[in-house]
Design an enzyme around this catalytic site. Structure first.
Site, short mmCIF file in Angstrom:
data_model
loop_
_atom_site.label_atom_id
_atom_site.label_comp_id
_atom_site.label_asym_id
_atom_site.label_seq_id
_atom_site.Cartn_x
_atom_site.Cartn_y
_atom_site.Cartn_z
N GLU A 186 -17.29 -10.56 -2.90
CA GLU A 186 -15.84 -10.69 -2.97
C GLU A 186 -15.32 -10.66 -4.40
OE1 GLU A 186 -17.78 -12.61 -1.09
OE2 GLU A 186 -16.97 -12.71 0.94
N PHE A 226 -15.56 -25.17 9.83
CA PHE A 226 -16.53 -24.21 9.30
C PHE A 226 -15.81 -23.18 8.42
CE2 PHE A 226 -18.78 -20.09 9.81
CZ PHE A 226 -19.90 -20.42 9.05
N GLN A 227 -16.35 -22.97 7.25
CA GLN A 227 -15.77 -22.05 6.25
C GLN A 227 -14.32 -22.40 5.93
OE1 GLN A 227 -16.76 -17.91 7.34
NE2 GLN A 227 -18.64 -18.16 6.14
N LYS A 229 -6.35 -17.87 10.95
CA LYS A 229 -6.81 -16.85 11.89
C LYS A 229 -5.88 -16.69 13.09
CE LYS A 229 -10.85 -15.09 14.24
NZ LYS A 229 -12.28 -15.26 14.53
N MET A 232 -23.88 -11.39 -27.75
CA MET A 232 -22.83 -12.10 -28.50
C MET A 232 -23.22 -13.54 -28.76
SD MET A 232 -20.10 -11.70 -30.11
CE MET A 232 -18.89 -10.44 -29.66
#
Lengths: 564, 159
Positions: A50, A112-113, A162, A474
């Site tokens: 993502e 959940f999630q 959802k 760096m």
């Protein structure tokens, strides 16, 4: 027309004429993905993480000037996206991120999630929404796109439970928005502009300080015209590379921590700074009490909060760079001759002659700076250059001959390693005519290396030039300079087989140790038109110079590193 | 730079998250909150937030500008000439040694009075400027208060 929430999302994206969406499906966003499957408007690109989806959408926006769209699911899908959102926020990229959320009834139950997406993203989005009524979805989507691209652009998150994506309601996409609390000002106060013009007419050593806002407001032609008309020299920030164009004699160079001697001295000696969409970042100013000590400051910025945040400003102008520069040009046209600043320009020119941006080339080992210059010679204006974060990024900014804005895509503000490859994908999708080269390092590239698969699958040919010094370069450089060479956790000698790694993911790999091999690899890579890794073994201990040590005065540059 | 105390009024669209956006801004950018009050504005879809903060002039300016940037923020007023009031509720134990008349007199001096009494305690309130509320609380301490609750400041420009 009555449609589902999921359809509304797709409709809105199409109505906003976004032609590519980057994303990754999951439970809470599945209804939307089902509609994506059915529709034939925008194309969806499935990244493999993502974070990469958001970076790709970000670069798509930076190259095209449109709003980028990324789509993710709830919970970990969203938290993975946060780094991308914060990157876009810091660099003011217009972005709409659609995230799935658990159904309304589950919110607050540690479902959940489930994660508090609006809470987490509040401080790294321009605005965010948790949709709790389908009837508000059309308005929210419209507002999200409007807020993302207007004023100072930025990412907007729309978090959609959802059940709202499956619910059906009347859909009428609004033609306009009405947010009484949000009215960005574009025009600049005429009285302030008049004062600024007077200050410019008085100045003896004026300097244009060009920032990323100039790119965002598509002001580069106006700025070039203003510079040519007045003969006022210019310095660019990291975010503004390309605005003046490499061959423009009025461009003194990039300023800041790794800016050129002449650019930093110009800032230190000027008597008037004309800041165009720049925000006086600490990497630009160095020690504040010594910064632009002799100068009055005209600060043109669309975000009033940027003005007076870091330095005191004598002529604050809140407005769009393009609009304000047009106005200034109009009222100054007949009053100023470029000859006026000839002496000033000569001084700066001499600084560039005495201490040019340079490096010691070698025939035994490839110098990273040489590689950048060589890409410039081989591809030049036909390239879009993306980069990751570190030494390679600074060398690219210093040595690539950028001709135009939106040619240079990097994570300047947040400094996000792993930005380069997904950004290259987004950049190529946005402008497929260009050859996209991601200048990266052996540290950064591994932070989103899975995107090789995405590039292969969609046949998005981006060339990854890995300036490989077997170090987190760096950090290693700072350890050399400031930590008595204690190379704590920066040695990356243990490496993957880059060629095989690229091949395993459907790309091509090249191991390069000589200049001839480098040329051959770049040429072959362009010809094969496939995603590639050009693994370039470069001088391990090369440093980015000049350097203004953190907290030091801009005029106190380390021009070379001497072994102690 | 010298720190100054400022009272800032923020008029916001009355919607979910808006208080979190405002208070989160202070937390995220390291600004001070001395007090914060919020209530909806009658007959409108707006709320009024009053924040007392302190910081250098540059910080105060940043606070007002950053507040302005929050999308549902309608108006930000940095008060200069204002009427400022705060309320305090103080609970005292009630026994034969307590002189209720003295407590009543004390609170009357600070625009207040005794507002509740039971057989074991009394509650008094005062409404005044914050500094005077400080004095009131200090003076009331001799009556061994059990609980002190301050409301935070509300303010209004004089003009």
């Amino acid at each position: 027309m009555k449609i589902s929430g999921a359809q509304m999302v797709c409709e809105a994206i199409n109505l906003e004429s976004v032609d590519f969406v980057f994303g990754y499906p999951g439970g809470a966003i599945m209804n939307v993905y089902d509609e994506i499957y059915k529709q034939d408007g925008f194309k969806h690109i499935l990244t493999r993480h993502e974070q990469a989806a958001v970076h790709a959408a970000d670069a798509y926006a930076r190259v095209s000037g449109k709003v980028g769209v990324a789509m993710v699911t709830s919970g970990p899908g969203f938290t993975n996206a946060v780094t991308g959102i914060a990157t876009a926020y810091t660099d003011s990229t217009p972005l709409v991120v659609i995230s799935g959320q658990v159904p309304l009834a589950l919110i607050g139950t540690d479902g959940f999630q489930e994660v508090d997406a609006v809470g987490i993203s509040r401080s790294c989005t321009k605005h965010n929404y948790l949709v709790n009524d389908i009837n508000e979805l059309p308005r929210i989507l419209k507002e999200a796109f409007y807020i993302a691209k207007s004023g100072r652009p930025g990412p907007v998150l729309v978090d959609i439970p959802k059940d709202i994506t499956s619910e059906i309601a009347e859909f009428k996409y609004p033609d306009s928005v009405n947010i009484p609390t949000y009215k960005p000002s574009y025009n600049g106060n005429n009285r302030q502009i008049k004062k600024a013009v007077d200050a410019i007419l008085e100045a003896k050593k004026p300097l244009l300080y060009i920032g990323g806002g100039t790119v965002l407001s598509n002001a580069y032609q106006d700025v070039r015209e203003f510079a040519t008309l007045t003969g006022i020299p210019a310095v660019e920030t990291l975010m503004a590379r390309g605005v003046m164009g490499d061959s423009n004699e009025l461009l003194i160079g990039m300023l800041g921590m790794h800016g050129s001697y002449a650019a930093n001295m110009a800032m230190s000696e000027a008597d008037l700074i004309i800041s165009l969409g720049a925000r006086f970042d600490d990497r630009v100013t160095g020690k504040l009490s010594e910064f632009a000590k002799y100068a009055d400051i005209i600060h043109i910025d669309i975000d009033p909060a940027n003005i007076g945040k870091i330095v005191d400003v004598d002529y604050p102008i809140v407005g769009d760079v393009r609009t304000v520069v047009e106005k200034i040009t109009d009222s100054i046209k007949d009053k100023i001759k470029p000859q006026r600043y000839e002496v000033w320009r000569d001084i700066l020119k001499r600084y560039n002659e005495v201490h040019p941006l340079t490096f010691e080339d070698s025939n035994d080992v490839i110098k990273p700076q040489w590689a950048i210059k060589r890409v410039g010679e081989l591809i030049g204006e036909k390239a879009t250059i993306t980069s990751d974060v570190g030494q390679h990024q600074m060398w690219a900014a210093q040595f690539y001959p950028f001709d135009r804005p939106r040619q240079w895509i990097n994570s300047g503000g947040l400094g996000t390693m792993g930005f380069g490859l997904p950004a290259a994908i987004g950049a190529k999708v946005a402008d497929s005519e260009k050859i996209v080269v991601n200048v990266t390092g052996d540290g950064s590239i591994l932070m989103n290396v899975q995107e090789l698969v995405t590039a292969s699958e969609y046949k998005i040919p981006v060339i990854n030039v890995i300036l490989n010094n077997h170090f987190l370069g760096m950090v290693r450089q700072w350890q050399t300079f400031f930590y008595d060479k204690r190379y704590s956790e920066t040695d990356l000698s243990y490496q993957p087989n880059w060629k095989k790694l690229a091949e395993a993911c459907g790309g091509i790999g090249y191991d390069v140790t000589t200049k001839e091999e480098f040329d051959a690899a770049i040429k072959d890579s362009i010809e094969k038109n496939q995603v590639s890794f050009v693994n370039v073994a470069v001088d391990r201990f090369e440093n980015v110079l000049p350097m203004v040590p953190a907290g030091g005065a801009l005029y106190n540059m380390m021009l070379e590193y001497k072994e102690r | 730079m010298q720190k100054v105390r400022r009272v800032i009024s923020v008029v916001v669209q009355n919607e979910a998250q808006v208080l979190a956006r405002v208070s989160g801004l202070f937390a995220g950018r390291g600004y001070n909150i001395d007090s914060l009050t919020v209530a909806s504005i009658p007959n409108s879809d707006m709320s009024h937030i009053t924040i007392v903060t302190r910081g250098s002039q540059r910080v105060i300016e940043q606070i007002t500008k950053q507040l302005h940037k929050i999308i549902p923020v309608y108006k930000v007023v940095e008060h200069s000439s204002m009427v400022e009031k705060e309320m305090v509720l103080i609970k005292f134990p009630l026994n034969e040694n307590v002189n209720i008349a003295n407590i009543q007199a004390l609170f009357e001096a600070y625009n207040g009075s005794i507002v509740n009494a039971s057989d074991k305690m009394i509650i008094a309130m005062a409404a005044d400027e914050s500094k005077r509320i400080d004095h009131c609380v200090e003076a009331a301490s001799i009556y061994k208060p059990i609980e002190v609750v301050r409301s935070g400041v509300v303010a209004m420009e004089r003009q």
